[in-house]
Design an enzyme around this catalytic site. Structure first.
Site, PDB file in Angstrom:
ATOM      1  N   LYS A  33      19.605 -13.654  10.464  1.00  0.00           N
ATOM      2  CA  LYS A  33      19.520 -14.559  11.618  1.00  0.00           C
ATOM      3  C   LYS A  33      18.371 -14.151  12.545  1.00  0.00           C
ATOM      4  O   LYS A  33      17.910 -13.010  12.507  1.00  0.00           O
ATOM      5  CB  LYS A  33      20.850 -14.573  12.368  1.00  0.00           C
ATOM      6  CG  LYS A  33      21.209 -13.247  13.013  1.00  0.00           C
ATOM      7  CD  LYS A  33      22.648 -13.258  13.563  1.00  0.00           C
ATOM      8  CE  LYS A  33      22.994 -11.922  14.175  1.00  0.00           C
ATOM      9  NZ  LYS A  33      24.441 -11.776  14.421  1.00  0.00           N
ATOM     10  N   ARG A 116      35.054 -14.336  21.711  1.00  0.00           N
ATOM     11  CA  ARG A 116      33.811 -15.069  21.929  1.00  0.00           C
ATOM     12  C   ARG A 116      33.792 -16.290  21.017  1.00  0.00           C
ATOM     13  O   ARG A 116      33.691 -17.395  21.483  1.00  0.00           O
ATOM     14  CB  ARG A 116      32.608 -14.156  21.683  1.00  0.00           C
ATOM     15  CG  ARG A 116      31.299 -14.825  22.022  1.00  0.00           C
ATOM     16  CD  ARG A 116      30.209 -13.857  22.432  1.00  0.00           C
ATOM     17  NE  ARG A 116      30.360 -13.391  23.792  1.00  0.00           N
ATOM     18  CZ  ARG A 116      29.705 -12.346  24.296  1.00  0.00           C
ATOM     19  NH1 ARG A 116      28.899 -11.656  23.534  1.00  0.00           N
ATOM     20  NH2 ARG A 116      29.873 -11.987  25.556  1.00  0.00           N
ATOM     21  N   TYR A 243      -3.305  -4.482  36.180  1.00  0.00           N
ATOM     22  CA  TYR A 243      -2.748  -5.135  37.373  1.00  0.00           C
ATOM     23  C   TYR A 243      -2.219  -4.099  38.355  1.00  0.00           C
ATOM     24  O   TYR A 243      -1.500  -3.167  37.959  1.00  0.00           O
ATOM     25  CB  TYR A 243      -1.606  -6.062  36.976  1.00  0.00           C
ATOM     26  CG  TYR A 243      -2.081  -7.359  36.353  1.00  0.00           C
ATOM     27  CD1 TYR A 243      -2.846  -8.269  37.079  1.00  0.00           C
ATOM     28  CD2 TYR A 243      -1.742  -7.673  35.036  1.00  0.00           C
ATOM     29  CE1 TYR A 243      -3.276  -9.457  36.502  1.00  0.00           C
ATOM     30  CE2 TYR A 243      -2.159  -8.859  34.453  1.00  0.00           C
ATOM     31  CZ  TYR A 243      -2.930  -9.755  35.203  1.00  0.00           C
ATOM     32  OH  TYR A 243      -3.348 -10.925  34.629  1.00  0.00           O
ATOM     33  N   MET A 289       0.287  -9.666  29.849  1.00  0.00           N
ATOM     34  CA  MET A 289       0.918 -10.621  28.934  1.00  0.00           C
ATOM     35  C   MET A 289       0.431 -10.411  27.502  1.00  0.00           C
ATOM     36  O   MET A 289       1.208 -10.516  26.555  1.00  0.00           O
ATOM     37  CB  MET A 289       0.647 -12.057  29.390  1.00  0.00           C
ATOM     38  CG  MET A 289       1.536 -13.068  28.705  1.00  0.00           C
ATOM     39  SD  MET A 289       1.286 -14.767  29.243  1.00  0.00           S
ATOM     40  CE  MET A 289       1.904 -14.740  30.911  1.00  0.00           C
TER      41      MET A 289
HETATM   42  C1  LIG Z   1      24.941 -10.570  13.716  1.00  0.00           C
HETATM   43  C2  LIG Z   1      26.211 -10.577  12.962  1.00  0.00           C
HETATM   44  C3  LIG Z   1      26.477  -9.597  12.004  1.00  0.00           C
HETATM   45  C4  LIG Z   1      25.572  -8.410  11.749  1.00  0.00           C
HETATM   46  O1  LIG Z   1      25.764  -7.441  12.726  1.00  0.00           O
HETATM   47  P1  LIG Z   1      25.001  -6.018  12.623  1.00  0.00           P
HETATM   48  O2  LIG Z   1      25.605  -5.236  13.731  1.00  0.00           O
HETATM   49  O3  LIG Z   1      23.563  -6.299  12.866  1.00  0.00           O
HETATM   50  O4  LIG Z   1      25.263  -5.487  11.283  1.00  0.00           O
HETATM   51  C5  LIG Z   1      27.631  -9.723  11.252  1.00  0.00           C
HETATM   52  N1  LIG Z   1      28.484 -10.747  11.460  1.00  0.00           N
HETATM   53  C6  LIG Z   1      28.271 -11.695  12.393  1.00  0.00           C
HETATM   54  C7  LIG Z   1      29.278 -12.775  12.570  1.00  0.00           C
HETATM   55  C8  LIG Z   1      27.140 -11.643  13.189  1.00  0.00           C
HETATM   56  O5  LIG Z   1      26.947 -12.573  14.123  1.00  0.00           O
END
Ligand SMILES: *Cc1c(COP(=O)(O)O)cnc(C)c1O
Length: 334
Positions: A33, A116, A243, A289
């Protein structure tokens, strides 16, 4: 030019270590992700597939489409379910269930304590009843731990809750449902991993955020960040750089400007407490930046080769250090 190097050797090393923990590489789902935690989505997907990983986890349908050809199974954490042979969709709310196309493949996310996402445990039976009545394509049941990386008993009660979930699902007559709950911290902690799959993110990239009391699994950072020189000047004693002129040259010095800044996702930090690069050079004055200043006139400098060490400096975690890096920085496999 700022560039990111991706070490294939280190990535494969980490996957080896994690496959040993999980029992096989077939049980590893790589979490890609958010542009593979900033490493580059398609690059990391290609390498994972080359290693023999068959499953991935992403946040959106858009990410999943970009890596479709690399994997047998892709779990989408935040997307509206539709029928697809490769994709499955995490369902996190009871109200979603009545609208889902029965031909879509879904994985029910249960809230075992993180509060969550996920169906709360009290609603599990109702959710399973809807799934059965509407003949939805339930292929998985999952949860996520809130404290697998913390030295406490918290992880154990959440694990116990998930065992209760498994029993409820099984005794409701569902078959061919896979169960998964482990993120990196949970997998790295577990002595006898026995679920169908682990969803590993940060550990594949080379970081272990567990306290040191746990048996350390040797992991190696996959990403290193480089910046290129754009100009060099010789400054007299007393000259002030950047800066606000926050940095004052003590003795006359050769100082160069490099093309990395907070526009690239590098943290600005505090000029009074400068970050020191992987090669031992403190950043001189404020981060702009798009530019930083360093002593010397090297053509290319390695700014970071360990995001966890950098994160400690900035008071954050490895996840944030790498995920913030702009997708527009060129990535190359080395
Ligand atoms: C991001 C995520 C993971 C991975 O977590 P890590 O701590 O990076 O291994 C696993 N399961 C879900 C649902 C996540 O959102």
């Amino acid at each position: 030019m700022a560039t990111i190097h991706i070490s294939k050797d280190n990535f494969f090393h980490n996957l080896n270590q994690l496959a040993l923990k999980a029992g096989s590489k077939e049980r590893l789902a790589v979490v890609l992700k958010d542009n593979a935690y900033g490493h580059g989505l398609t690059i990391m997907a290609g390498l994972a597939a080359e290693y023999g990983i068959t499953q991935a986890v992403v946040i959106s349908v858009e990410e999943a489409e970009r890596i479709r050809s690399y994997f047998d199974q892709i779990l989408i954490l935040n997307g509206t379910p539709f029928p697809d042979e490769t994709f499955s969709f995490a369902v996190t709310d009871l109200r979603q269930l009545s609208a889902i196309d029965p031909a879509a493949r879904i994985e029910l996310k249960v809230d075992t304590g993180m509060h969550r996402n996920g169906i709360v445990m009290e609603e599990l039976e109702e959710a399973l009843a809807i799934i059965r009545n509407r003949s939805l394509g339930l292929v998985g049941v999952m949860t996520h731990y809130r404290s697998a990386d913390v030295l406490s008993s918290e992880w154990y009660w959440q694990k116990k809750n998930f065992e209760t979930v498994k029993q409820t699902v099984r005794s409701s007559g569902f078959k061919n449902v896979r169960f998964h709950s482990h993120n990196s911290a949970a997998l790295l902690r577990s002595k006898h991993f026995n679920e169908d799959m682990a969803r590993v993110g940060i550990a594949i990239y080379g970081y272990n955020e567990l306290p040191e009391v746990y048996d350390p699994v040797p992991l190696r950072p996959v990403l290193s960040l480089y910046a290129g020189r754009t100009s060099t000047r010789h400054l007299p004693s007393g000259a002030r750089i950047g800066y606000g002129g926050d940095y004052t040259v003590a003795k006359s010095a050769t100082v160069s400007t490099y093309d990395l800044g907070y526009g690239d996702g590098w943290l600005r930090g505090d000029a009074a407490r400068p970050y020191v690069t992987a090669e031992g050079l403190p950043i001189l004055g404020r981060v702009s930046m798009d530019f930083i200043s360093l002593e010397g006139d090297r053509e290319v400098v390695c700014v970071m080769d360990d995001a966890q060490a950098a994160a400690r400096h900035f008071g954050t975690i490895s996840y944030e250090m790498t995920t913030m890096l702009s997708p527009s920085i060129p990535r190359e496999v080395v």
